[in-house]
Motif scaffolding. Structure first.
Motif, PDB file in Angstrom:
ATOM      1  N   HIS A  98       0.797  -1.222   0.000  1.00 38.13           N
ATOM      2  CA  HIS A  98       0.000   0.000   0.000  1.00 38.13           C
ATOM      3  C   HIS A  98       0.826   1.267   0.000  1.00 38.13           C
ATOM      4  N   ALA A  99       2.104   1.155   0.210  1.00 43.79           N
ATOM      5  CA  ALA A  99       2.964   2.334   0.122  1.00 43.79           C
ATOM      6  C   ALA A  99       4.271   1.911  -0.519  1.00 43.79           C
TER       7      ALA A  99
ATOM      8  N   SER B 191       6.616   3.239  -2.147  1.00 49.50           N
ATOM      9  CA  SER B 191       7.859   4.016  -2.243  1.00 49.50           C
ATOM     10  C   SER B 191       8.563   4.226  -0.911  1.00 49.50           C
ATOM     11  N   ILE B 192       7.989   3.720   0.154  1.00 45.80           N
ATOM     12  CA  ILE B 192       8.656   3.912   1.445  1.00 45.80           C
ATOM     13  C   ILE B 192       9.737   2.848   1.593  1.00 45.80           C
TER      14      ILE B 192
ATOM     15  N   LYS C 108      11.690   1.694   7.131  1.00 37.45           N
ATOM     16  CA  LYS C 108      10.653   2.531   7.728  1.00 37.45           C
ATOM     17  C   LYS C 108       9.349   1.727   7.860  1.00 37.45           C
TER      18      LYS C 108
ATOM     19  N   PHE D 107      -4.261  10.679  21.816  1.00 41.39           N
ATOM     20  CA  PHE D 107      -4.888  11.730  21.022  1.00 41.39           C
ATOM     21  C   PHE D 107      -4.661  13.132  21.576  1.00 41.39           C
TER      22      PHE D 107
ATOM     23  N   HIS E 295      -2.583  15.612  19.721  1.00 45.46           N
ATOM     24  CA  HIS E 295      -3.261  15.940  18.484  1.00 45.46           C
ATOM     25  C   HIS E 295      -4.286  17.045  18.704  1.00 45.46           C
TER      26      HIS E 295
ATOM     27  N   GLN F  40      -2.765  20.413  19.686  1.00 46.45           N
ATOM     28  CA  GLN F  40      -2.175  21.054  18.519  1.00 46.45           C
ATOM     29  C   GLN F  40      -3.237  21.856  17.774  1.00 46.45           C
TER      30      GLN F  40
ATOM     31  N   TYR G 229      -6.600   6.486  10.178  1.00 48.31           N
ATOM     32  CA  TYR G 229      -7.205   7.805  10.351  1.00 48.31           C
ATOM     33  C   TYR G 229      -6.122   8.876  10.483  1.00 48.31           C
ATOM     34  N   ILE G 230      -5.139   8.597  11.341  1.00 48.70           N
ATOM     35  CA  ILE G 230      -4.113   9.603  11.598  1.00 48.70           C
ATOM     36  C   ILE G 230      -3.335   9.910  10.331  1.00 48.70           C
TER      37      ILE G 230
ATOM     38  N   ALA H  13      -5.494  12.023   8.104  1.00 53.18           N
ATOM     39  CA  ALA H  13      -5.739  13.373   8.614  1.00 53.18           C
ATOM     40  C   ALA H  13      -4.547  14.295   8.396  1.00 53.18           C
TER      41      ALA H  13
ATOM     42  N   THR I  16       5.280  18.819  10.657  1.00 49.21           N
ATOM     43  CA  THR I  16       4.643  17.524  10.868  1.00 49.21           C
ATOM     44  C   THR I  16       4.972  16.588   9.709  1.00 49.21           C
TER      45      THR I  16
ATOM     46  N   ASN J 167       1.344   9.127   4.173  1.00 47.19           N
ATOM     47  CA  ASN J 167       2.045   8.083   3.424  1.00 47.19           C
ATOM     48  C   ASN J 167       1.060   7.309   2.564  1.00 47.19           C
TER      49      ASN J 167
ATOM     50  N   ASP K 240       4.324   9.339  -1.187  1.00 45.17           N
ATOM     51  CA  ASP K 240       5.732   9.379  -0.797  1.00 45.17           C
ATOM     52  C   ASP K 240       6.625   9.767  -1.966  1.00 45.17           C
TER      53      ASP K 240
END
Lengths: 694, 352
Positions: A160-161, A163-164, A168, A593, A596, A599, B78-79, B82, B113, B117, B149
């Motif tokens: 699902h990602a 290019s990472i 990581k 949370f 978050h 912030q 979710y994070i 967001a 921040t 991804n 990314d």
């Protein structure tokens, strides 16, 4: 599966192309899982798995660019399924299922093109890992499977990602797993442990351990194995080692060479299983409790000290008591099996002897072993009293130079004769067999009991002591019936080699050097080297705790855990515990949370002004990005009636004053910051109500 | 269905109002297990049954662990989602039947921040008015896959413009399956914009009505002008802001400094671009389909002429009957004219 192969492949663009490392990880996982199930997977299926992995590897490293065509794979699938039906029909359902699953995964691996394929493969692999736990439950395998699970999650993340960097991704997955682990453990501890919902096919394998018949010499073979047979945990101090005769199988059928389990007992046990009826021995005298964790043997026999009954409801549901005072499980032991028993060591003497029992235990082969017959007849004429006769037979073992050895000569014809009068060297089964035969000839009911004797005691401070019993502790002894004494245990080996009973086989075989002679590097053989022995004991300890607390965790243990936490199991306390757990989780989430939220919070002045702005936004007037607060206020003044614009003017003025005024002025001014905020709030409320009226 | 649809749209408009930029938060994020998530849950159920039946604690542990992963991923996805911040950029001019490339800036001015991804799917919300098949085709066409990314700002979403006037930009659906594909996080964002779709320019002869506004009806006074007939009059020092194609590059090469050419046609040929009178007359008896297409055709031709005349720096006015734009030149004038053409009422609109 055939149909699934036919689905149209649609590649989802370059990002999720077949050169994603996720697919390589999946291939590796499949290879590892299927090879960990090596013994129960067909070889040609393993070959297919390897082929699939090679194809994926070749595509990943760009040696080759084309996947096999769908038509080829369909043909392959058809052939494989025919092959599987052919080879798995005779084997069990579980075997067939696992093989089918691995086969499907291998074909999917070769064919994998779309996202759907990847998802299906991942789910199948997770399921396969779950199935792996049916076959392998040791700590090593569990860690290995846990690693494979993480690899699967990693491959999903990579998918699902794309290019990472993989490091990581690894970090992300580790964090996720560390977060999930306590929740998973909590669920494991708290959620109820249900009993099986329906009967499932069990894994079957080659039977290990004791066998249902012995020809003298057989146990000697078992004695060459340093594998664990079972472990027993005692509530208090265990009995002395001379009393530790672990009863497993009783043999009453002798044909001159071989002792077997009697056909009558077999039939009785089958009947018992059918009508679920327990045999109830007469229980007298003192007793003690202990728990046994038996290793898988694929046989029903359980181990216990004389005379044992199941001690807890769960054990008594699955364990049957046979009329020869042994315990057997309703299903063969395919996994580690833990059960609780209570033993009455003195109860053996107070049992009754039925007519059938007596007949069985006096039956003799028609001929053979003539010298023994003559010898017994002579002795019997001399000693009319049963006790004297038994003593006289036993004296034969003491008076003559009998040797206890793991390397007895093979005695093919009249083995008892040759053992008693010619060779006079043998293993426990020789002694037991000869004694039981002699006693039967003398008209005393006698039989052979096989099981284990002794064990290695481990006492850790603060924990209940436990014993590890290994295969080389296997033993055979004799039980005789006396009208006054009831059943009595006689161990002729103890007369010849007291060391065997008191210190175990290792000590007894020290001179001969034949202890575990076939496996020179077995840790059990190298106990003289202190640190190796420490490692061995540590591993044994680890394995014991693993079996006891992880594999053996059940509803009783769960209840004990709750009891130790709460003291008493009342509904109020339980609900308090539930509430506590929920609050803890909520607090953890809050911790997660809170940064978050903080912030996102803006200073109070800003927030109040923004609220006023959003009130206007709802009405359709939006402040353009280039408009300053004063300019926007002007616009509002022009657009709205004074009732609306007035409070907003105040708010704007207060905002400007608080934000842009010199700090020193603010401190010395008549209105404090707090008062300003209060005024802003009041005006805001006024503004909102006026806007609503509008 | 349509009632539901309208309620849904109303609710969406209230929940996620149009804005030039969106920072995703709990107001505008939707999250639900994806298909794979449901498959994953059924795997957990299967493992639970198997583990219970075999009384296999390790299998149960695996089941609970996977279930916990499922829960934890909810927060993680979710994070991650967001963290997305989207801002609409400046659009180029667009005409009917053109593909409009709407530039979206992803996390452009966010620093400090960590950014989001994983793969992001961008697509326009399907328009339900069309028949299902067509909608589906469009759906696939307009879906854009972005790797958060590794991408270059801005993200270009292309949309075909079918109608002149203010662009109806359907909501942009952004979705993500990061990190494990168990959850689908998505949002329907509406971007407020000032994009006007101009009529499609159709090449034609340039017809400037030279006469003044009131006597324009005589066709004999029509001045047939070909573009580029302007006469060169003189050179003057270049001033910043003048078009670069007027710079006398030869003079610059000779070392005489930046000078620009001046043309003499401007004073002579002030003219009007006109819409035929029958469209401005609203009392026409039978508004028909043919008339509507004819109107569009004429608007398109006017559009072409406006562009051409502006290109050659001519001064002209636009007369659309109801709306007149005084003769002028320059880019502002050009845009004003094109706007007027774009927003000219559609034939038959007044009846509705």
């Amino acid at each position: 599966m055939f149909k699934r192969l036919k689905q149209k492949s649609n590649d989802q663009g370059t990002a999720q192309s077949s050169r994603n490392i996720a697919l390589l990880l999946l291939a590796a996982t499949l290879v590892f899982v299927s090879f960990s199930l090596f013994s129960s997977v067909l070889t040609w299926i393993l070959l297919l798995v390897a082929c699939g992995a090679v194809i994926r590897g070749a595509i990943y490293y760009n040696y080759y660019k084309h996947l096999p065509s769908i038509r080829t794979l369909n043909l392959l699938a058809l052939l494989s399924i025919l092959g599987l039906i052919y080879s798995a029909l005779s084997a069990g359902l579980l075997f067939g299922m696992v093989n089918l699953l691995i086969l499907a995964c291998a074909l999917k691996l070769m064919q994998m093109r779309s996202q759907k394929d990847v998802y299906q493969l991942v789910i199948s692999l997770f399921f396969l890992i779950g199935c792996g736990f049916i076959f392998n439950q040791s700590i090593g395998f569990s860690l290995f499977y846990a690693l494979l699970c993480l690899t699967l999650l990693l491959s999903l993340a990579c998918y699902h990602a794309p290019s990472i960097r993989i490091q990581k991704q690894l970090k992300t997955i580790s964090i996720l797993s560390l977060q999930a682990l306590p929740i998973g453990l909590l669920m494991f501890l708290v959620l109820p442990q249900l009993s099986p919902l329906w009967h499932t096919p069990k894994a079957d394998g080659a039977q290990t351990g004791l066998s249902e018949q012995i020809t003298p010499g057989d146990i000697a073979r078992l004695s060459q194995s340093s594998e664990l047979a079972f472990r027993a945990t005692f509530e208090d101090t265990p009995p002395v080692i001379q009393q530790l005769y672990w009863r497993a199988i009783v043999m009453e059928d002798f044909d001159g060479k071989t002792w077997k389990v009697h056909g009558y007992r077999k039939k009785m046990r089958e009947l018992q299983l059918k009508i679920k009826q327990q045999f109830k021995p007469i229980l007298t005298g003192s007793f003690f409790n202990y728990e046994v964790i038996a290793e898988p043997t694929y046989q029903p026999w359980l181990y216990a000290l004389d005379i044992a009954v199941p001690a807890d409801p769960k054990s008594s549901r699955n364990i049957m008591q046979s009329s020869d005072f042994l315990l057997f499980s309703q299903q063969p032991l395919a996994n580690k099996y833990q059960y609780a028993v209570r033993s009455y060591p003195k109860a053996l003497a107070s049992q009754t002897l039925s007519v059938t029992d007596k007949k069985i235990n006096l039956s003799l082969p028609a001929n053979g072993n003539n010298r023994t017959r003559e010898w017994v007849n002579k002795l019997r004429a001399q000693f009319r009293n049963n006790n004297d006769f038994v003593d006289a037979v036993l004296r034969h073992f003491v008076d003559n130079p009998f040797v206890y050895t793991l390397r007895p000569e093979i005695m093919l014809v009249d083995p008892v004769d040759r053992f008693l009068f010619d060779n006079q060297a043998g293993f426990c089964s020789h002694y037991a067999s000869a004694l039981a035969y002699a006693l039967r000839l003398g008209g005393i009911p006698a039989r052979i009991v096989t099981g284990y004797q002794g064990g290695e005691l481990v006492k850790n401070p603060g924990e209940s002591p436990y014993m590890s019993i290994y295969q080389y502790d296997a033993h055979a002894w004799v039980e005789t019936w006396g009208d006054k004494t009831g059943w009595q245990r006689i161990d002729p080996t103890a007369l010849v080699s007291p060391d065997r009973i008191e210190f175990g086989l290792r000590q007894a075989m020290q001179e001969e050097g034949s202890f575990l002679a076939d496996s020179p590097f077995a840790l059990a053989r190298l106990t003289n080297i202190a640190w190796l022995n420490n490692i061995r004991l540590f591993l044994a300890d680890l394995d014991y705790n693993w079996s006891r607390w992880v594999l053996g965790f059940n509803s009783e243990k769960q209840r004990d855990l709750f009891k130790s936490l709460l003291g008493k199991l009342t509904p109020e306390r339980l609900s308090m515990l539930g509430l506590g757990i929920v609050v803890t989780i909520a607090m953890l989430l809050g911790l997660f949370f809170l940064p978050h939220w903080l912030q996102n919070r803006v200073a109070t002045t800003q927030r109040l002004y923004l609220k006023a702005l959003s009130a206007f936004e709802k009405e359709g007037t939006q402040r353009a990005t280039w408009q300053g607060p004063s300019a926007f206020n002007q616009q509002i003044n022009e657009q709205y009636p004074t009732k609306v614009s007035d409070p907003f003017t105040h708010i704007t003025q207060l905002y400007l004053r608080l934000t842009y005024q010199n700090k020193l002025d603010t401190d010395s001014s008549i209105l404090s910051v707090k008062q300003c905020h209060r005024m802003m709030r009041r005006y805001l409320a006024l503004l909102k109500s006026e806007l609503l009226k509008n | 269905m349509t009632v539901l649809q309208s309620y849904w749209n109303k609710w969406l408009n209230k929940r996620i109002p149009a804005a030039t930029q969106h920072h995703l938060n709990h107001h505008n994020i939707f999250i639900f297990p994806a298909k794979f998530g449901l498959l994953f849950l059924s795997l957990c159920v299967l493992l639970f049954l198997l583990g219970t039946n075999y009384q296999n604690n390790l299998m149960l542990l695996l089941c609970y662990f996977l279930l916990a992963i499922f829960l934890v991923t909810l927060l993680a996805s979710y994070i991650n989602f967001a963290r997305i911040h989207l801002q609409i950029g400046k659009c180029p001019e667009v005409f009917v039947d053109d593909n409009l490339h709407i530039p979206l800036w992803l996390n452009a001015n966010i620093d400090g921040t960590s950014p989001a991804n994983g793969l992001l799917h961008f697509k326009f919300q399907a328009i339900k008015k069309q028949s299902n098949k067509k909608a589906k085709a469009q759906h696939i066409q307009s879906s854009t896959l972005i790797d958060a990314d590794a991408f270059t700002n801005p993200i270009n979403l292309s949309q075909k413009c079918h109608q002149r006037g203010k662009l109806t930009l359907s909501r942009v659906t952004v979705e993500s399956f990061y990190p494990l594909g168990l959850y689908r996080c998505w949002t329907h964002l509406a971007f407020s914009h000032q994009i006007t779709v101009f009529p499609k320019p159709i090449p034609c002869e340039i017809q400037l009505h030279v006469s003044d506004h009131t006597s324009a009806k005589k066709s004999g006074e029509m001045a047939n002008e070909q573009a580029g007939h302007d006469d060169f009059s003189h050179l003057k020092t270049y001033q910043i802001g003048e078009p670069l194609n007027h710079v006398a590059w030869k003079q610059l090469a000779k070392g005489r400094g930046m000078v620009s050419k001046q043309f003499s046609s401007i004073g002579n040929h002030i003219g009007w671009l006109k819409l035929s009178a029958n469209y401005t007359n609203k009392t026409l008896p039978h508004p028909s389909q043919e008339l509507a297409t004819a109107l569009e055709q004429e608007l398109s031709e006017l559009c072409y002429q406006v562009i051409e005349l502006s290109r050659t720096q001519r001064t002209f006015g636009l007369d659309l009957g109801a709306q007149c734009i005084a003769p002028n030149s320059g880019n502002g004038h050009r845009v004003a004219c094109l706007d007027a053409l774009a927003y000219f009422p559609k034939w038959g609109d007044e009846d509705v």
